[in-house]
Design a protein around this motif. Structure first.
Motif, PDB file in Angstrom:
ATOM      1  N   MET A 166       7.274  40.494  98.752  1.00 47.82           N
ATOM      2  CA  MET A 166       8.615  40.817  98.299  1.00 47.82           C
ATOM      3  C   MET A 166       9.294  41.741  99.303  1.00 47.82           C
ATOM      4  SD  MET A 166       8.822  40.658  94.372  1.00 47.82           S
ATOM      5  CE  MET A 166       7.794  39.622  93.353  1.00 47.82           C
ATOM      6  N   ARG A 167      10.631  41.667  99.367  1.00 48.70           N
ATOM      7  CA  ARG A 167      11.401  42.495 100.285  1.00 48.70           C
ATOM      8  C   ARG A 167      12.378  43.353  99.516  1.00 48.70           C
ATOM      9  NH1 ARG A 167      12.364  37.635 102.410  1.00 48.70           N
ATOM     10  NH2 ARG A 167      14.569  37.795 101.911  1.00 48.70           N
ATOM     11  N   ARG A 168      12.472  44.588  99.941  1.00 47.98           N
ATOM     12  CA  ARG A 168      13.481  45.470  99.372  1.00 47.98           C
ATOM     13  C   ARG A 168      14.808  45.181 100.043  1.00 47.98           C
ATOM     14  NH1 ARG A 168      13.423  52.078  99.797  1.00 47.98           N
ATOM     15  NH2 ARG A 168      15.483  52.436  98.921  1.00 47.98           N
ATOM     16  N   ASP A 169      15.867  45.100  99.232  1.00 54.69           N
ATOM     17  CA  ASP A 169      17.203  44.907  99.773  1.00 54.69           C
ATOM     18  C   ASP A 169      17.743  46.270 100.178  1.00 54.69           C
ATOM     19  OD1 ASP A 169      19.912  44.571 100.211  1.00 54.69           O
ATOM     20  OD2 ASP A 169      20.141  43.082  98.632  1.00 54.69           O
ATOM     21  N   ARG A 170      17.935  46.495 101.470  1.00 55.01           N
ATOM     22  CA  ARG A 170      18.332  47.807 101.953  1.00 55.01           C
ATOM     23  C   ARG A 170      19.767  48.158 101.601  1.00 55.01           C
ATOM     24  NH1 ARG A 170      14.311  49.705 105.135  1.00 55.01           N
ATOM     25  NH2 ARG A 170      12.826  48.168 105.909  1.00 55.01           N
ATOM     26  N   SER A 171      20.560  47.156 101.171  1.00 58.15           N
ATOM     27  CA  SER A 171      21.927  47.469 100.769  1.00 58.15           C
ATOM     28  C   SER A 171      21.987  48.028  99.354  1.00 58.15           C
ATOM     29  CB  SER A 171      22.804  46.208 100.859  1.00 58.15           C
ATOM     30  OG  SER A 171      22.408  45.261  99.881  1.00 58.15           O
ATOM     31  N   ALA A 172      20.922  47.922  98.614  1.00 63.11           N
ATOM     32  CA  ALA A 172      20.853  48.470  97.261  1.00 63.11           C
ATOM     33  C   ALA A 172      19.397  48.733  96.973  1.00 63.11           C
ATOM     34  CB  ALA A 172      21.446  47.480  96.247  1.00 63.11           C
ATOM     35  N   GLY A 173      18.994  50.007  97.013  1.00 67.96           N
ATOM     36  CA  GLY A 173      17.582  50.348  96.984  1.00 67.96           C
ATOM     37  C   GLY A 173      16.823  49.880  95.770  1.00 67.96           C
ATOM     38  N   SER A 174      17.504  49.601  94.628  1.00 65.99           N
ATOM     39  CA  SER A 174      16.813  49.203  93.421  1.00 65.99           C
ATOM     40  C   SER A 174      16.605  47.702  93.325  1.00 65.99           C
ATOM     41  CB  SER A 174      17.593  49.686  92.191  1.00 65.99           C
ATOM     42  OG  SER A 174      18.866  49.078  92.139  1.00 65.99           O
ATOM     43  N   VAL A 175      17.105  46.935  94.297  1.00 64.83           N
ATOM     44  CA  VAL A 175      17.025  45.476  94.233  1.00 64.83           C
ATOM     45  C   VAL A 175      15.939  44.968  95.175  1.00 64.83           C
ATOM     46  CG1 VAL A 175      18.272  43.304  94.575  1.00 64.83           C
ATOM     47  CG2 VAL A 175      19.466  45.300  93.645  1.00 64.83           C
ATOM     48  N   VAL A 176      15.053  44.128  94.646  1.00 60.09           N
ATOM     49  CA  VAL A 176      13.962  43.552  95.426  1.00 60.09           C
ATOM     50  C   VAL A 176      14.043  42.040  95.309  1.00 60.09           C
ATOM     51  CG1 VAL A 176      11.446  43.341  95.619  1.00 60.09           C
ATOM     52  CG2 VAL A 176      12.469  45.556  95.092  1.00 60.09           C
ATOM     53  N   GLN A 177      13.939  41.347  96.447  1.00 64.62           N
ATOM     54  CA  GLN A 177      13.970  39.886  96.451  1.00 64.62           C
ATOM     55  C   GLN A 177      12.579  39.311  96.205  1.00 64.62           C
ATOM     56  OE1 GLN A 177      15.988  41.481  98.879  1.00 64.62           O
ATOM     57  NE2 GLN A 177      17.671  41.029  97.511  1.00 64.62           N
ATOM     58  N   SER A 178      12.507  38.347  95.313  1.00 62.37           N
ATOM     59  CA  SER A 178      11.284  37.599  95.071  1.00 62.37           C
ATOM     60  C   SER A 178      11.167  36.482  96.109  1.00 62.37           C
ATOM     61  CB  SER A 178      11.333  36.989  93.663  1.00 62.37           C
ATOM     62  OG  SER A 178      10.381  35.965  93.504  1.00 62.37           O
ATOM     63  N   PRO A 179       9.966  35.970  96.363  1.00 62.59           N
ATOM     64  CA  PRO A 179       9.844  34.793  97.234  1.00 62.59           C
ATOM     65  C   PRO A 179      10.454  33.534  96.619  1.00 62.59           C
ATOM     66  CG  PRO A 179       7.746  35.956  97.037  1.00 62.59           C
ATOM     67  CD  PRO A 179       8.651  36.513  95.990  1.00 62.59           C
ATOM     68  N   LEU A 180      10.682  33.537  95.303  1.00 56.68           N
ATOM     69  CA  LEU A 180      11.229  32.357  94.626  1.00 56.68           C
ATOM     70  C   LEU A 180      12.717  32.207  94.907  1.00 56.68           C
ATOM     71  CD1 LEU A 180       9.553  32.799  91.114  1.00 56.68           C
ATOM     72  CD2 LEU A 180       8.747  31.414  93.034  1.00 56.68           C
ATOM     73  N   ASP A 181      13.176  30.958  95.089  1.00 56.37           N
ATOM     74  CA  ASP A 181      14.603  30.738  95.276  1.00 56.37           C
ATOM     75  C   ASP A 181      15.290  30.556  93.919  1.00 56.37           C
ATOM     76  OD1 ASP A 181      14.176  28.083  94.453  1.00 56.37           O
ATOM     77  OD2 ASP A 181      14.089  27.333  96.509  1.00 56.37           O
ATOM     78  N   ILE A 182      16.616  30.491  93.950  1.00 63.01           N
ATOM     79  CA  ILE A 182      17.385  30.422  92.708  1.00 63.01           C
ATOM     80  C   ILE A 182      17.034  29.180  91.897  1.00 63.01           C
ATOM     81  CG2 ILE A 182      19.711  30.112  91.769  1.00 63.01           C
ATOM     82  CD1 ILE A 182      20.740  31.904  94.006  1.00 63.01           C
ATOM     83  N   LYS A 183      16.877  28.050  92.584  1.00 64.01           N
ATOM     84  CA  LYS A 183      16.603  26.798  91.867  1.00 64.01           C
ATOM     85  C   LYS A 183      15.296  26.889  91.088  1.00 64.01           C
ATOM     86  CE  LYS A 183      16.140  21.817  92.616  1.00 64.01           C
ATOM     87  NZ  LYS A 183      16.152  20.728  93.625  1.00 64.01           N
ATOM     88  N   VAL A 184      14.245  27.369  91.722  1.00 62.52           N
ATOM     89  CA  VAL A 184      12.953  27.515  91.044  1.00 62.52           C
ATOM     90  C   VAL A 184      13.054  28.547  89.930  1.00 62.52           C
ATOM     91  CG1 VAL A 184      10.558  28.250  91.345  1.00 62.52           C
ATOM     92  CG2 VAL A 184      11.641  26.781  93.065  1.00 62.52           C
ATOM     93  N   TRP A 185      13.749  29.644  90.199  1.00 62.78           N
ATOM     94  CA  TRP A 185      13.901  30.721  89.217  1.00 62.78           C
ATOM     95  C   TRP A 185      14.600  30.214  87.956  1.00 62.78           C
ATOM     96  CZ3 TRP A 185      12.756  36.052  90.548  1.00 62.78           C
ATOM     97  CH2 TRP A 185      13.101  36.988  89.557  1.00 62.78           C
TER      98      TRP A 185
END
Length: 207
Positions: free
Chosen positions: A1-20
């Motif tokens: 997982m990656r932290r979104d540096r533009s908003a410290g509380s948001v973390v990206q999952s490896p899953l894309d929107i379609k799968v999610w």
């Protein structure tokens, strides 16, 4: 997982929107390995879980689901967690979703390529990326959001890991520079696709 540096509380999952959307991950599946604020492990061996599920939150995401698809507005259910050691609240979202951005990263990369590389008009880019159908007179002739994205690129607020764009010159040139870098980062198997499609795909994984 990656932290979104533009908003410290948001973390990206490896899953894309379609799968999610097809099957939202459970709290256990989406839980980050550690807190992005204090780096405490979420599930230390032999101890209680430290990054605990804290409900869900709906997020709007705009843009086409694929290159060439009609733009749409969709709702995704983001997972929320609270860190026991530091109290931070973390939101986990699909990989294309960025903090403080209504449009997906893919949609933004696609728009930048259309405007900067394909030299489409701002109005044409809006037609292909924005789901809104009712526009005012000024909006129908252009798209202020597109120029705002280009300014954010120049300030390193958007796709900060892409090569630094030109420090001077028109915003369209800035958009072209970053869009080309996004296209180059797409999977090598997509090289036969149009460059704007590759920018769409490359932006999905760009931090």
């Amino acid at each position: 997982m990656r932290r979104d540096r533009s908003a410290g509380s948001v973390v990206q999952s490896p899953l894309d929107i379609k799968v999610w959307q097809q099957r939202p991950p459970t709290a256990a599946e989406a839980r980050p390995s550690c807190c992005p604020a204090c780096r405490a492990p979420s599930c230390p061996v032999g101890l209680l879980i430290q990054l605990r599920g804290h409900g869900t939150r709906e997020r709007q995401v705009c843009g086409p689901a694929a290159p060439g698809a009609s733009p749409a507005l969709v709702l995704i259910v983001a997972r929320r967690y609270r860190c026991v050691p530091c109290g931070a609240v973390i939101i986990v979202v699909p990989r294309e979703v960025r903090g403080r951005r209504v449009y997906s990263a893919s949609a933004i990369g696609f728009a930048l390529a259309l405007w900067g590389l394909m030299l489409a008009t701002a109005a044409e880019v809006r037609r292909r990326v924005c789901p809104a159908k009712v526009l005012g007179g000024a909006a129908a002739a252009g798209w202020a959001t597109l120029r705002r994205w280009a300014r954010d690129l120049a300030l390193r607020r958007l796709f900060p890991r892409a090569p630094e764009p030109p420090s001077s010159g028109p915003l369209r040139r800035v958009a072209a520079s970053v869009a080309a870098a996004l296209a180059a980062s797409a999977d090598p198997t997509t090289r036969e696709l149009p460059i704007e499609d590759r920018a769409f795909l490359g932006a999905a994984c760009a931090a």
